[in-house]
Design an enzyme around this catalytic site. Sequence first.
Site, PDB file in Angstrom:
ATOM      1  N   LEU A  21       0.812  -1.222   0.000  1.00  0.00           N
ATOM      2  CA  LEU A  21       0.000   0.000   0.000  1.00  0.00           C
ATOM      3  C   LEU A  21       0.841   1.267   0.000  1.00  0.00           C
ATOM      4  CD1 LEU A  21      -3.165  -0.640   2.175  1.00  0.00           C
ATOM      5  CD2 LEU A  21      -2.698  -1.135  -0.220  1.00  0.00           C
ATOM      6  N   THR A  81       1.374  -0.346  11.725  1.00  0.00           N
ATOM      7  CA  THR A  81       0.880  -0.462  13.105  1.00  0.00           C
ATOM      8  C   THR A  81       1.934  -0.205  14.184  1.00  0.00           C
ATOM      9  OG1 THR A  81       1.292  -2.850  13.062  1.00  0.00           O
ATOM     10  CG2 THR A  81      -0.918  -2.103  12.447  1.00  0.00           C
ATOM     11  N   THR A  84      -9.037   2.375  14.398  1.00  0.00           N
ATOM     12  CA  THR A  84      -8.499   2.178  15.738  1.00  0.00           C
ATOM     13  C   THR A  84      -9.104   3.102  16.785  1.00  0.00           C
ATOM     14  OG1 THR A  84      -6.433   2.349  17.033  1.00  0.00           O
ATOM     15  CG2 THR A  84      -6.628   3.756  15.124  1.00  0.00           C
ATOM     16  N   TYR A 126       0.343   7.809  14.607  1.00  0.00           N
ATOM     17  CA  TYR A 126      -0.397   6.614  14.196  1.00  0.00           C
ATOM     18  C   TYR A 126      -1.897   6.894  14.193  1.00  0.00           C
ATOM     19  CZ  TYR A 126      -2.766   2.126  14.646  1.00  0.00           C
ATOM     20  OH  TYR A 126      -3.631   1.072  14.482  1.00  0.00           O
TER      21      TYR A 126
END
Length: 307
Positions: free
Chosen positions: A51, A76, A115, A139
Amino acid sequence: MPAHGLAKTRVELMRIAVTGKHGQLAQSLQERVATIAGISLVCIGRPELDLARPAGLMQALAGCNADLVINAAAYTEVDKAESDADAAFAVNAAGAGAVAHAAADLGLPVIQLSTDYVFDGEASLPYTETAKTNPVSVYGASKLAGEAAVIAANPQHLVIRTAWVYSPFGKNFVKTMLRLAGERETLRIIDDQTGNPTSALDLADGILRAAHAVVHPGFKDWGVYNIAGSGSTSWAGFAAHIFDKSGRAGGASAKIDPIAAAEFVTAAKRPSNSQLDCTKTETIFGYRAPDWRKSCSIIVKRLLAES
């Protein structure tokens, strides 16, 4: 009823493309789908699909001949993202948008994983899907940008937020605690951050239940959903349960020294409260994840048996 309960009923043939084939969720989906008649899974990932370099994305997805796309690929590494923001945003934001756009061009719905870290943790109650987002880490910001990109690229979307994911696969908190318990007598664990430990197998059940609904003509409840383990705890409470179940089964255990997050400095800040309210998922899809303690006990027992 868990999604794998669908095996007991008649279902139409459904083919699902999943990005991120090496991750916890993709592997959990594969395990669950193996028990469900009428559903097949095509998992794609690096090296054939990256990606961060999505040039071949359309060709890869078109080749899956799928009815639905699940984007489980993600950057992640929460702490590393603080010094590697470009890579985090390339995968979690631009990459997610590219997957959703390609799915839209193919006329397919997309399920995007997100998330609890899109929230700042200042709320006193569990977060609903409409709660104000305010990520406190790179993140979290990259995942929130990914949500926006998916929503903009494909009207047929589900954005599913989850939290504190663990499983028999890959790297996760449960496996780390069991390993450290075999190396140390006492572990310092944060006790002032609260969330919902979520088995990736339970998450897979919920996603498959949603997938079964969205591929049917006339589905209109697109949007953001929460799927997380029922009940909440702190990281120290999570670890205590792991060690209790492991110790009782003859596995590794350790004493816990509960500490404040301020005593354990990390590159990225974590929300102090990232509990998710999953009422909407239960209402629309009829799925509620089991109590996290029950699911965690099952995973600990399995890991010990496999060790």
